[in-house]
Design an enzyme around this catalytic site. Structure first.
Site, PDB file in Angstrom:
ATOM      1  N   LYS A  91       0.816  -1.220   0.000  1.00 30.49           N
ATOM      2  CA  LYS A  91       0.000   0.000   0.000  1.00 30.49           C
ATOM      3  C   LYS A  91       0.848   1.269   0.000  1.00 30.49           C
ATOM      4  CE  LYS A  91      -0.842   0.185   5.031  1.00 30.49           C
ATOM      5  NZ  LYS A  91      -0.264   1.495   5.320  1.00 30.49           N
ATOM      6  N   ASP A  92       2.137   1.157   0.360  1.00 31.15           N
ATOM      7  CA  ASP A  92       3.028   2.318   0.363  1.00 31.15           C
ATOM      8  C   ASP A  92       3.742   2.527  -0.968  1.00 31.15           C
ATOM      9  OD1 ASP A  92       2.475   2.918   3.027  1.00 31.15           O
ATOM     10  OD2 ASP A  92       4.104   1.662   3.787  1.00 31.15           O
ATOM     11  N   THR A 121      -6.736   8.786  13.144  1.00 26.83           N
ATOM     12  CA  THR A 121      -6.264   8.085  11.944  1.00 26.83           C
ATOM     13  C   THR A 121      -5.377   9.024  11.136  1.00 26.83           C
ATOM     14  OG1 THR A 121      -6.857   7.001   9.866  1.00 26.83           O
ATOM     15  CG2 THR A 121      -8.365   8.691  10.665  1.00 26.83           C
ATOM     16  N   SER A 152      -4.988   8.484   7.898  1.00 23.85           N
ATOM     17  CA  SER A 152      -5.398   8.217   6.521  1.00 23.85           C
ATOM     18  C   SER A 152      -6.618   9.034   6.113  1.00 23.85           C
ATOM     19  CB  SER A 152      -5.715   6.717   6.378  1.00 23.85           C
ATOM     20  OG  SER A 152      -6.495   6.473   5.241  1.00 23.85           O
ATOM     21  N   ARG A 154      -8.302   8.415   3.477  1.00 17.10           N
ATOM     22  CA  ARG A 154      -9.257   7.391   3.038  1.00 17.10           C
ATOM     23  C   ARG A 154     -10.126   6.920   4.201  1.00 17.10           C
ATOM     24  NH1 ARG A 154      -9.107   2.109   3.971  1.00 17.10           N
ATOM     25  NH2 ARG A 154      -7.003   2.295   4.837  1.00 17.10           N
ATOM     26  N   ARG A 155      -9.488   6.605   5.321  1.00 13.66           N
ATOM     27  CA  ARG A 155     -10.246   6.151   6.486  1.00 13.66           C
ATOM     28  C   ARG A 155     -11.127   7.274   7.024  1.00 13.66           C
ATOM     29  NH1 ARG A 155      -4.884   3.381   8.768  1.00 13.66           N
ATOM     30  NH2 ARG A 155      -5.074   1.321   7.820  1.00 13.66           N
ATOM     31  N   LYS A 156     -10.562   8.471   7.087  1.00  9.70           N
ATOM     32  CA  LYS A 156     -11.328   9.618   7.598  1.00  9.70           C
ATOM     33  C   LYS A 156     -12.607   9.826   6.804  1.00  9.70           C
ATOM     34  CE  LYS A 156     -11.117  14.662   8.035  1.00  9.70           C
ATOM     35  NZ  LYS A 156     -10.299  15.889   7.866  1.00  9.70           N
ATOM     36  N   ARG A 159      -0.142  10.272  13.521  1.00 11.49           N
ATOM     37  CA  ARG A 159       1.058   9.833  12.804  1.00 11.49           C
ATOM     38  C   ARG A 159       1.931   9.015  13.739  1.00 11.49           C
ATOM     39  NH1 ARG A 159       3.447  12.325   8.749  1.00 11.49           N
ATOM     40  NH2 ARG A 159       4.586  10.355   8.737  1.00 11.49           N
ATOM     41  N   GLY A 160       2.906   8.353  13.135  1.00  8.34           N
ATOM     42  CA  GLY A 160       3.847   7.559  13.917  1.00  8.34           C
ATOM     43  C   GLY A 160       3.748   6.083  13.587  1.00  8.34           C
ATOM     44  N   THR A 200       3.601   3.567  18.407  1.00  7.12           N
ATOM     45  CA  THR A 200       3.382   4.966  18.807  1.00  7.12           C
ATOM     46  C   THR A 200       1.902   5.311  18.756  1.00  7.12           C
ATOM     47  OG1 THR A 200       5.541   5.584  17.905  1.00  7.12           O
ATOM     48  CG2 THR A 200       3.977   7.362  18.293  1.00  7.12           C
ATOM     49  N   ARG A 201       1.242   4.877  17.685  1.00 10.83           N
ATOM     50  CA  ARG A 201      -0.186   5.197  17.526  1.00 10.83           C
ATOM     51  C   ARG A 201      -1.040   4.483  18.570  1.00 10.83           C
ATOM     52  NH1 ARG A 201      -1.253   4.466  11.212  1.00 10.83           N
ATOM     53  NH2 ARG A 201       0.806   3.515  11.126  1.00 10.83           N
ATOM     54  N   CYS A 228      -2.050   8.912  -1.452  1.00 13.35           N
ATOM     55  CA  CYS A 228      -2.547   9.034  -0.080  1.00 13.35           C
ATOM     56  C   CYS A 228      -3.424  10.269   0.089  1.00 13.35           C
ATOM     57  CB  CYS A 228      -1.373   9.102   0.890  1.00 13.35           C
ATOM     58  SG  CYS A 228      -0.547   7.522   1.117  1.00 13.35           S
TER      59      CYS A 228
END
Length: 310
Positions: free
Chosen positions: A82-83, A126, A128, A130-132, A148-149, A153-154, A241
């Site tokens: 996905k990256d 989030t 992303s 897309r998710r938002k 982020r992170g 971390t998240r 993204c």
């Protein structure tokens, strides 16, 4: 056959798990081989205080690894598919796409458990777009907080930033042995995944026939065909993204590729959804056909407004 391979990887826990997983597969397949891991820091790892959508999206987690590959410093790189941008630098190719694990998005909410039980105006983290967009489409009342992170971390920020829930990829949590944190895997009717989510990509030099030969056994052709449909869809829409696109393809029991996609406005108020199916040999054509159809059915207008505001 080469006696040594150098694998480039980011230094996060998940990236190292992924690189070590591929290294273990190679050692099992080639018992006498020497595998070296080379940790590298990418642009996406350095900039942690700005949303991904504002710093360029795709390529942020791959560029430095690709430069090292082209210079011969490393032989291959392991990425989350996905990256990986749909357009690779000249001289590099996807040598293999691994069998995909769960492509879904996980809601983590120790107190409320599921999306429908989150209170009005709940804070959800989030990173992303897309998710938002898809979350706001399902629950317009939610307050979305940028997150982020790295995965660990998240997860910590769920507590330290007093969030009611966070969204993470199921695959990453499973790979790190953290699946117990998942309180709900969001159904695809609510949240379609990112292109290639759940699969690993092994990138190598196009002219390095020996390495490509050695990596061929890692390729899972059904996943490669499904993600080819997804990546072609993304390339046609010209999204990264920074564009709220969800898409997922899979082979059904009859061997057909079914592709589902959504193009959304960032606030989730506008959504174009569609689906297409066909044989695996037509995977790229299916992705392109569906993208053109959705762009013509309102997707182009959504994206035009989005680019005006960027």
């Amino acid at each position: 056959m080469k006696q040594k391979l150098v694998i480039g990887t980011r230094g996060s826990k998940l990236a190292l798990w992924q690189a070590n997983h591929i290294a273990a597969c190679l050692r099992e397949h080639y018992p006498n081989i020497v595998i070296e891991l080379k940790n590298m820091v990418t642009t996406g790892d350095k900039i942690l205080d700005v949303p991904l959508a504002k710093i360029g999206g795709k390529g942020l987690f791959t560029k430095e690894l690709e430069v090292a590959m082209l210079s011969g410093e490393i032989d291959l790189a392991v990425h989350s598919l996905k990256d990986v941008p749909t357009q690779l630098p000249e001289g590099l190719i996807l040598a293999a796409v691994t069998d995909r694990v769960d492509p879904g998005d996980a809601l983590i909410s120790p107190e409320y458990k599921t999306l429908d039980k989150l209170p009005v105006n709940a804070k959800v983290g989030t990173s992303s777009l897309r998710r938002k967009a898809q979350l706001l489409n399902a629950r317009p009342d939610l307050t979305i907080v940028d997150l982020r992170g790295n995965l660990d971390t998240r997860l910590k920020k769920l507590t330290t930033e007093n969030l009611d829930a966070i969204l993470l990829a199921v695959a990453g949590l499973r790979r790190l042995g953290w699946a117990q944190h998942i309180t709900q895997v969001l159904p695809q009717s609510i949240c379609l995944p990112a292109v290639g989510q759940g699969a690993l990509a092994i990138e190598a030099r196009e002219n390095d026939a020996e390495t490509l030969d050695m990596l061929a056994f890692l390729n899972h052709e059904p996943t490669r065909q499904a993600t080819l449909a997804e990546r072609t869809f993304l390339a046609e829409v010209e999204g990264g993204c920074q564009v709220p696109i969800g898409v997922h393809a899979q082979l059904d029991q009859d061997g057909q590729v079914g592709l589902n996609a959504v193009i959304m406005s960032p606030d989730g108020k506008e959504a174009i959804r569609d689906t297409i199916a066909g044989c695996p040999a037509e995977a790229a054509m299916l992705g392109q056909t569906l993208a053109v159809r959705m762009l013509n059915n309102g997707g182009r207008e959504i994206l035009a407004k989005l680019f005006e505001n960027q």
